[in-house]
Design an enzyme around this catalytic site. Structure first.
Site, mmCIF file in Angstrom:
data_model
loop_
_atom_site.group_PDB
_atom_site.id
_atom_site.type_symbol
_atom_site.label_atom_id
_atom_site.label_comp_id
_atom_site.label_asym_id
_atom_site.label_seq_id
_atom_site.Cartn_x
_atom_site.Cartn_y
_atom_site.Cartn_z
ATOM 1 N N HIS A 83 -16.028 -1.438 -36.551
ATOM 2 C CA HIS A 83 -15.297 -2.685 -37.074
ATOM 3 C C HIS A 83 -14.366 -2.414 -38.130
ATOM 4 O O HIS A 83 -13.251 -2.898 -38.282
ATOM 5 C CB HIS A 83 -16.252 -4.071 -37.141
ATOM 6 N N ASP A 86 -11.664 -0.028 -37.269
ATOM 7 C CA ASP A 86 -10.557 -0.564 -36.530
ATOM 8 C C ASP A 86 -9.891 -1.522 -37.261
ATOM 9 O O ASP A 86 -8.375 -1.633 -37.082
ATOM 10 C CB ASP A 86 -11.290 -1.353 -35.481
#
Length: 114
Positions: A83, A86
């Site tokens: 995460h 990203d």
């Protein structure tokens, strides 16, 4: 505490740092867009500079992780790290586009207010 557990905690801590810094940068960039849309270009550019600082902090955290792996440590990937990566990459992409977006908003603002 086992070495694997310590490694997992280190990775999670680095991942959380990347998410936090990249999230702060993204928030500044979105606010910069709002400012530009309203004609406040000085504030928009100030926010972009603040975002750059946060992106640099996120990138430094990412570099810690890369250094661990380069030094032969077994780095365990986690959802938090994925995460973080990203969030950082999409924020960096937005930042890369900001100069063009701000310039376009400014041109439109000038043309509409002639």
């Amino acid at each position: 505490m086992t070495n694997t557990m310590k490694n997992s905690e280190d990775v999670a801590t680095i991942g959380f740092s990347i998410v936090a810094y990249a999230g702060d940068a993204r928030s500044d960039l979105v606010e910069a867009l709002r400012c530009a849309k309203n004609g406040n270009f000085d504030e928009a550019r100030r926010l972009v500079k603040e975002a750059e600082k946060s992106i640099n902090l996120a990138h430094n955290a990412q570099t810690k992780m890369l250094t661990k792996e380069a030094n032969g440590e077994n780095v365990t990937l986690s959802f938090i790290m994925a995460h973080g990566q990203d969030t950082l990459m999409t924020t960096m992409l937005l930042k890369d586009q900001m100069d063009t977006i701000l310039d376009l908003y400014e041109r439109v603002f000038v043309l509409e207010n002639r």
